[in-house]
Structure formats: C-alpha cells, structure tokens
Design an enzyme around this catalytic site. Structure first.
Site, PDB file in Angstrom:
ATOM      1  N   VAL A 100     -79.016  55.271 -45.470  1.00  0.00           N
ATOM      2  CA  VAL A 100     -78.812  56.144 -44.269  1.00  0.00           C
ATOM      3  C   VAL A 100     -79.476  57.674 -43.817  1.00  0.00           C
ATOM      4  O   VAL A 100     -79.893  58.564 -43.323  1.00  0.00           O
ATOM      5  CB  VAL A 100     -77.083  56.310 -43.846  1.00  0.00           C
ATOM      6  N   HIS A 116     -77.486  50.015 -43.093  1.00  0.00           N
ATOM      7  CA  HIS A 116     -76.597  50.881 -43.929  1.00  0.00           C
ATOM      8  C   HIS A 116     -76.654  51.769 -41.833  1.00  0.00           C
ATOM      9  O   HIS A 116     -75.716  52.658 -42.012  1.00  0.00           O
ATOM     10  CB  HIS A 116     -76.164  51.190 -44.164  1.00  0.00           C
ATOM     11  N   CYS A 154     -72.224  58.589 -20.491  1.00  0.00           N
ATOM     12  CA  CYS A 154     -71.086  57.910 -19.627  1.00  0.00           C
ATOM     13  C   CYS A 154     -70.145  59.271 -19.891  1.00  0.00           C
ATOM     14  O   CYS A 154     -68.946  59.238 -19.465  1.00  0.00           O
ATOM     15  CB  CYS A 154     -71.038  56.881 -20.187  1.00  0.00           C
ATOM     16  N   ASN A 217     -83.264  50.630 -62.861  1.00  0.00           N
ATOM     17  CA  ASN A 217     -82.027  50.828 -62.493  1.00  0.00           C
ATOM     18  C   ASN A 217     -81.728  51.496 -64.394  1.00  0.00           C
ATOM     19  O   ASN A 217     -82.043  50.395 -65.011  1.00  0.00           O
ATOM     20  CB  ASN A 217     -81.245  49.747 -62.297  1.00  0.00           C
TER      21      ASN A 217
HETATM   22 ZN   LIG Z   1     -72.226  56.372 -22.961  1.00  0.00          ZN
END
Ligand SMILES: [Zn+2]
Length: 251
Positions: A100, A116, A154, A217
């Site tokens: 992320v 993710h 909102c 790895n």
């Molecule tokens: Zn909203």
C-alpha cells in the site's frame, strides 16, 4: 540462476510482476511485523479491522496517520526502479502489488494494480468520495488535523482506502489481476509469502496456463514449489543483477 531468469525474461512476450512487502524492505517501509508486531500495545491485526474502526475510529486513525507519516519519507529502491524500467523497455506489462506504500508509482510504474489499496488514499464510509492525499497536496494538513477526518461531500467519516483484515479484496483490481495472470507468459514474484489467498492464485494461474514463474525472495515461500527459477536473494540486489543480464541479452 540469474542467467536463466534473464533469458526467460528477455524471451517473454507478456511478463507481469507480483510483489509483496519484501520488495519495499530495502526502502525501510515498516511492515506489520517490522515493529515487533506491536503499536502502543496493540497488535495491527486488532487495529486494521472494520470492527476496530467502528469501535474506536480515533485509535485506528492515530495508527494509520502514524503509518502514513513513516511511509511518506520512504523512497523507491533499485527493485522498484528496475520494474519501471522493464515496463519502459516493453518487457513488463503490469505490476500487481499487495503493498500500500505507493513506491511502485513513485518509481514510475504506469500499469499498477493495487490489491490492498493505497495508504495515501482515503475514502468516505457512506458515499463514493475518494481522495489521494499525495495527489491533492493535502497530506501534511491531513496528518496535522486532530479531529476525525470527514467527507467534504456528505460529512460522514473518512477511512483509509486500504483492505482490512476480514475484508474482501477490491473486485475490480482482483479481476484485472486475474485477467493479466491468464495472459501472462511469465511472472516475476518478488518478496511475497505467497500464502494469502486469493492473491496467491496469481502465480498459480500463470503456471497453470503454461507460463514461467521466477521468484525472488531471501527465504522460501508458498510460491517456491512452483517456481521455475528461484533467486534466493533480497529484491534490490537480485533485480540489479537481473537487469544487467537482460540488457546484455537484448543488446
Ligand atoms: Zn461522503
């Protein structure tokens, strides 16, 4: 081993990369396990959940702002840049990541599937509002704000646009990742444990449809048994050597 991996990569027609936390280790990105598994006596598995957010959004936001603050100063490393360069060269078609940290984008990768989410993105818990705080230039202001973040459209609570424990992966991203895996004739798997499903299906799909699997790895993983070439090495070092060989081969 490097030679064999370089040959496969140079010969491939539709290569993709699948990356996990290991690719960002050299960049100093703290993983969930990287801080002894604890943050202020909480395990991340207890904080990165919808239940924790419902119960105590202040605590969860404090944790995420702390992580954002740590990750914002991390820089892409040679492995991230190598993947961006392979895309530029026309060899790599996409990067699918479980990270992320935004470092692939920062390194210049253009076709990026984030399974993710992204730690620098927020989204509304009620409506469709989303904001990339790095893109909007509001990151510092956001981190300094003491009140809970609210949606400008909102007024509902904003949450990190990341996948929490117990939540499904974003459908569109997963669908796109599977579609790419079906098309790919090679997947470069870097720094992932390969044990978290459904993401771990990605290299398996490539393998089952006749493609090659190259794994990088420092430790064996859930992918190692199906790898055609396993480079047991940290990501940066392996990618640097691999790039040198690939460039030598394609002249
Ligand atoms: Zn909203």
């Amino acid at each position: 081993m490097i030679e064999e991996a370089a040959k496969l990569l140079a010969r491939s027609r539709f290569a993709i990369a699948f990356t996990g936390a290991g690719i960002s280790a050299e960049s100093g990105v703290p993983t969930f396990r990287g801080f002894n598994g604890l943050w202020k006596k909480h395990r991340p598995e207890e904080l990165a959940t919808p239940e924790a957010f419902q119960k105590d959004p202040y605590l969860v936001w404090e944790f995420y702002k702390w992580r954002m603050d740590l990750i914002k100063s991390a820089k892409p490393n040679r492995a991230h840049y190598a993947l961006a360069e392979l895309e530029e060269m026309g060899i790599l078609k996409a990067v699918i990541t479980q990270n992320v940290d935004d470092l692939h984008r920062e390194a210049g990768t253009r076709t990026l599937i984030e399974l993710h989410g992204n730690i620098f993105r927020v989204r509304c818990t009620s409506c469709n509002y989303k904001e990339n705080l790095k893109g909007s230039g509001r990151l510092e202001e956001f981190l300094a704000e003491k009140d809970l973040p609210r949606c400008p459209d909102c007024g509902s609570l904003l949450r990190p646009d990341v996948v929490w424990f117990g939540e499904p992966l974003p459908r569109r991203a997963l669908h796109e990742a599977f579609r790419l895996a079906e098309r790919a004739d090679l997947v470069l798997v870097i720094g992932t444990s390969g044990v978290v499903y459904p993401a771990a299906y990605i290299p398996q799909i490539v393998k089952e449809t006749g493609g090659k699997v190259i794994e990088i790895n420092p430790d064996e993983s859930g992918i190692t048994p199906i790898a055609d070439v396993f480079l047991r090495c940290p990501a940066g070092e392996a990618m640097e050597k691999l790039m040198r060989r690939v460039k030598g081969l394609i002249g």
